[in-house]
Design a protein around this motif. Structure first.
Motif, PDB file in Angstrom:
ATOM      1  N   PHE A  25     -90.255 -39.103  28.329  1.00 42.41           N
ATOM      2  CA  PHE A  25     -89.981 -38.142  29.407  1.00 42.41           C
ATOM      3  C   PHE A  25     -89.208 -38.816  30.536  1.00 42.41           C
ATOM      4  CE2 PHE A  25     -91.199 -36.293  33.531  1.00 42.41           C
ATOM      5  CZ  PHE A  25     -90.684 -35.021  33.368  1.00 42.41           C
ATOM      6  N   PHE A  26     -89.611 -40.012  30.913  1.00 39.45           N
ATOM      7  CA  PHE A  26     -88.916 -40.725  31.987  1.00 39.45           C
ATOM      8  C   PHE A  26     -87.477 -41.047  31.585  1.00 39.45           C
ATOM      9  CE2 PHE A  26     -92.824 -40.875  34.186  1.00 39.45           C
ATOM     10  CZ  PHE A  26     -92.588 -41.338  35.473  1.00 39.45           C
ATOM     11  N   GLU A  27     -87.285 -41.396  30.326  1.00 39.77           N
ATOM     12  CA  GLU A  27     -85.932 -41.668  29.842  1.00 39.77           C
ATOM     13  C   GLU A  27     -85.063 -40.408  29.944  1.00 39.77           C
ATOM     14  OE1 GLU A  27     -86.389 -45.315  26.603  1.00 39.77           O
ATOM     15  OE2 GLU A  27     -86.770 -43.242  25.945  1.00 39.77           O
ATOM     16  N   SER A  28     -85.658 -39.234  29.669  1.00 37.05           N
ATOM     17  CA  SER A  28     -84.911 -37.976  29.775  1.00 37.05           C
ATOM     18  C   SER A  28     -84.526 -37.665  31.224  1.00 37.05           C
ATOM     19  CB  SER A  28     -85.732 -36.809  29.209  1.00 37.05           C
ATOM     20  OG  SER A  28     -86.807 -36.482  30.080  1.00 37.05           O
ATOM     21  N   GLN A  29     -85.217 -38.304  32.158  1.00 38.22           N
ATOM     22  CA  GLN A  29     -84.937 -38.113  33.585  1.00 38.22           C
ATOM     23  C   GLN A  29     -84.074 -39.243  34.159  1.00 38.22           C
ATOM     24  OE1 GLN A  29     -86.053 -35.249  35.244  1.00 38.22           O
ATOM     25  NE2 GLN A  29     -86.656 -34.659  33.162  1.00 38.22           N
ATOM     26  N   GLY A  30     -83.580 -40.120  33.266  1.00 44.41           N
ATOM     27  CA  GLY A  30     -82.680 -41.179  33.713  1.00 44.41           C
ATOM     28  C   GLY A  30     -83.352 -42.482  34.084  1.00 44.41           C
ATOM     29  N   VAL A  31     -84.638 -42.655  33.727  1.00 41.71           N
ATOM     30  CA  VAL A  31     -85.367 -43.893  34.036  1.00 41.71           C
ATOM     31  C   VAL A  31     -85.571 -44.666  32.729  1.00 41.71           C
ATOM     32  CG1 VAL A  31     -87.449 -44.906  35.023  1.00 41.71           C
ATOM     33  CG2 VAL A  31     -86.544 -42.750  35.947  1.00 41.71           C
ATOM     34  N   SER A  32     -85.143 -45.909  32.713  1.00 42.89           N
ATOM     35  CA  SER A  32     -85.243 -46.690  31.484  1.00 42.89           C
ATOM     36  C   SER A  32     -86.693 -47.063  31.183  1.00 42.89           C
ATOM     37  CB  SER A  32     -84.412 -47.970  31.591  1.00 42.89           C
ATOM     38  OG  SER A  32     -84.992 -48.862  32.536  1.00 42.89           O
ATOM     39  N   GLU A  33     -86.970 -47.350  29.893  1.00 42.70           N
ATOM     40  CA  GLU A  33     -88.316 -47.753  29.496  1.00 42.70           C
ATOM     41  C   GLU A  33     -88.738 -49.036  30.201  1.00 42.70           C
ATOM     42  OE1 GLU A  33     -90.834 -48.929  25.424  1.00 42.70           O
ATOM     43  OE2 GLU A  33     -88.735 -48.263  25.299  1.00 42.70           O
TER      44      GLU A  33
ATOM     45  N   ALA B 208     -93.059 -50.814  36.517  1.00 46.93           N
ATOM     46  CA  ALA B 208     -93.827 -50.187  37.592  1.00 46.93           C
ATOM     47  C   ALA B 208     -95.210 -49.768  37.097  1.00 46.93           C
ATOM     48  CB  ALA B 208     -93.063 -48.976  38.133  1.00 46.93           C
ATOM     49  N   PHE B 209     -95.251 -49.145  35.948  1.00 46.61           N
ATOM     50  CA  PHE B 209     -96.495 -48.571  35.413  1.00 46.61           C
ATOM     51  C   PHE B 209     -97.583 -49.632  35.215  1.00 46.61           C
ATOM     52  CE2 PHE B 209     -99.051 -46.985  31.763  1.00 46.61           C
ATOM     53  CZ  PHE B 209     -99.507 -45.793  32.320  1.00 46.61           C
ATOM     54  N   LYS B 210     -97.171 -50.818  34.799  1.00 45.45           N
ATOM     55  CA  LYS B 210     -98.139 -51.879  34.482  1.00 45.45           C
ATOM     56  C   LYS B 210     -98.265 -52.935  35.583  1.00 45.45           C
ATOM     57  CE  LYS B 210     -97.332 -51.182  29.543  1.00 45.45           C
ATOM     58  NZ  LYS B 210     -96.846 -51.747  28.269  1.00 45.45           N
ATOM     59  N   SER B 211     -97.713 -52.638  36.744  1.00 45.84           N
ATOM     60  CA  SER B 211     -97.742 -53.615  37.844  1.00 45.84           C
ATOM     61  C   SER B 211     -99.133 -53.703  38.468  1.00 45.84           C
ATOM     62  CB  SER B 211     -96.717 -53.231  38.914  1.00 45.84           C
ATOM     63  OG  SER B 211     -97.095 -52.033  39.565  1.00 45.84           O
ATOM     64  N   PHE B 212     -99.392 -54.847  39.102  1.00 44.26           N
ATOM     65  CA  PHE B 212    -100.673 -55.055  39.773  1.00 44.26           C
ATOM     66  C   PHE B 212    -100.839 -54.068  40.931  1.00 44.26           C
ATOM     67  CE2 PHE B 212    -103.033 -57.037  43.282  1.00 44.26           C
ATOM     68  CZ  PHE B 212    -104.256 -57.267  42.664  1.00 44.26           C
ATOM     69  N   GLY B 213     -99.737 -53.815  41.651  1.00 40.60           N
ATOM     70  CA  GLY B 213     -99.802 -52.901  42.803  1.00 40.60           C
ATOM     71  C   GLY B 213    -100.217 -51.501  42.405  1.00 40.60           C
ATOM     72  N   VAL B 214     -99.654 -50.986  41.307  1.00 38.69           N
ATOM     73  CA  VAL B 214    -100.021 -49.643  40.845  1.00 38.69           C
ATOM     74  C   VAL B 214    -101.489 -49.623  40.408  1.00 38.69           C
ATOM     75  CG1 VAL B 214     -99.664 -47.984  38.969  1.00 38.69           C
ATOM     76  CG2 VAL B 214     -97.704 -48.874  40.247  1.00 38.69           C
ATOM     77  N   GLY B 215    -101.929 -50.659  39.721  1.00 37.14           N
ATOM     78  CA  GLY B 215    -103.327 -50.722  39.305  1.00 37.14           C
ATOM     79  C   GLY B 215    -104.276 -50.704  40.502  1.00 37.14           C
ATOM     80  N   SER B 216    -103.916 -51.420  41.566  1.00 37.11           N
ATOM     81  CA  SER B 216    -104.752 -51.465  42.775  1.00 37.11           C
ATOM     82  C   SER B 216    -104.823 -50.091  43.444  1.00 37.11           C
ATOM     83  CB  SER B 216    -104.188 -52.490  43.758  1.00 37.11           C
ATOM     84  OG  SER B 216    -104.229 -53.796  43.210  1.00 37.11           O
TER      85      SER B 216
END
Length: 299
Positions: free
Chosen positions: A220-228, A234-242
């Motif tokens: 879905f993100f790729e369909s919106q122009g965001v690469s895997e 971002a998805f697996k970053s420490f900041g997002v987890g916190s």
């Protein structure tokens, strides 16, 4: 033009009078003797001259009177015109220098009561920015009520005062909701904000894409122009987890039991069940924000 005409009549009268005097026949007189310095006018000549003089004097006085009347009339018209233009100039100047009228703030009635329209959060939780009055929305991407609330919330946010801080906060009760909370904070980390926020609601509730697995979300993100690669970073970053962990803790402090729900300044919890409708949720939030503003001003 009338003034010039009257002056012309006066001059014509004087000229006619002079001509009449020159053309009046006179009786023959004897050639003057050497002892006479000048001829003596006859009685007829004297009478004629007097009559002409009297007529000329009358004409001049009449013309003078008419000229005076015309002058007074012109003077009055000029004075009236000048006065009108002066008043218009004063009005224009006053309008130009007057301060711009500021629109009056809408009157917000606060007739809402604890237990009837909202619940107190005990103890209150710490807000993201203590310098502002926070309105926090607890939502879930998979919630149909949250999807229908989104357009109302978007319109409402456009009119928020600069002392109000709006904070979206994902609710978390199970693994799927925690996964979607992680997606939300990845969007925030990527700086995609409302664009992707609305796109996910659209995908799940209109396009029937559940976005329940990482593979589905990546596509879905790729369909919106965001690469895997960018998404995973971002998805697996420490900041997002916190942030996911913090959101779960705040939700528990607020005792959130459904979505969507609003909490004003960490103190007042507003649900659709208590408010009666989603539109009323926002009205109650406005009133409670104003209540908090007045309390701060009083202190």
């Amino acid at each position: 033009m009338k003034l010039q005409k009257l002056i012309g009549i006066a001059l014509a009268s004087i000229v006619l009078a002079a001509c009449a005097s020159d053309d009046t026949p006179t009786a023959p007189v004897a050639e003057p003797s050497a002892m006479q310095a000048q001829s003596v006018p006859t009685s007829s000549e004297v009478d004629t001259s007097k009559a002409v003089a009297a007529q000329t004097e009358t004409s001049v006085e009449q013309v003078a009177a008419e000229i005076k009347e015309e002058a007074e009339e012109v003077s009055q018209k000029v004075e009236s015109t000048v006065q009108t233009e002066l008043e218009e100039a004063k009005s224009a100047l006053a309008t130009a220098i007057a301060p711009e009228a500021k629109p009056k703030a809408p009157v917000i009635e606060d007739n809402y009561k604890e237990g009837e329209h909202y619940e107190l959060v005990v103890p209150p939780f710490r807000t993201a920015n203590p310098d502002k009055i926070e309105v926090r929305e607890f939502f879930w991407y998979g919630c149909g009520h949250c999807y229908s609330f989104e357009p109302l919330l978007t319109a409402w946010k456009k009119n928020l005062a600069n002392y109000v801080d709006f904070q979206p906060s994902p609710a978390i009760w199970n693994g799927t909701m925690k996964f979607h909370a992680q997606v939300f904070f990845a969007i925030e980390a990527l700086g995609l904000g409302d664009t992707m926020h609305k796109a996910i609601f659209q995908a799940m509730h209109v396009d029937r894409n559940p976005l329940s697995t990482e593979a589905q979300v990546v596509r879905f993100f790729e369909s919106q122009g965001v690469s895997e690669n960018d998404f995973n970073k971002a998805f697996k970053s420490f900041g997002v987890g916190s942030q996911v962990t913090k959101a779960e803790a705040v939700m528990r402090q607020a005792a959130i039991s459904g979505t969507p729900e609003l909490v004003v300044n960490g103190k007042y919890r507003i649900s659709t069940r208590k408010a009666g409708s989603q539109a009323n949720m926002l009205k109650i939030a406005d009133a409670l924000v104003e209540r908090e503003r007045r309390m701060r001003a009083a202190n």
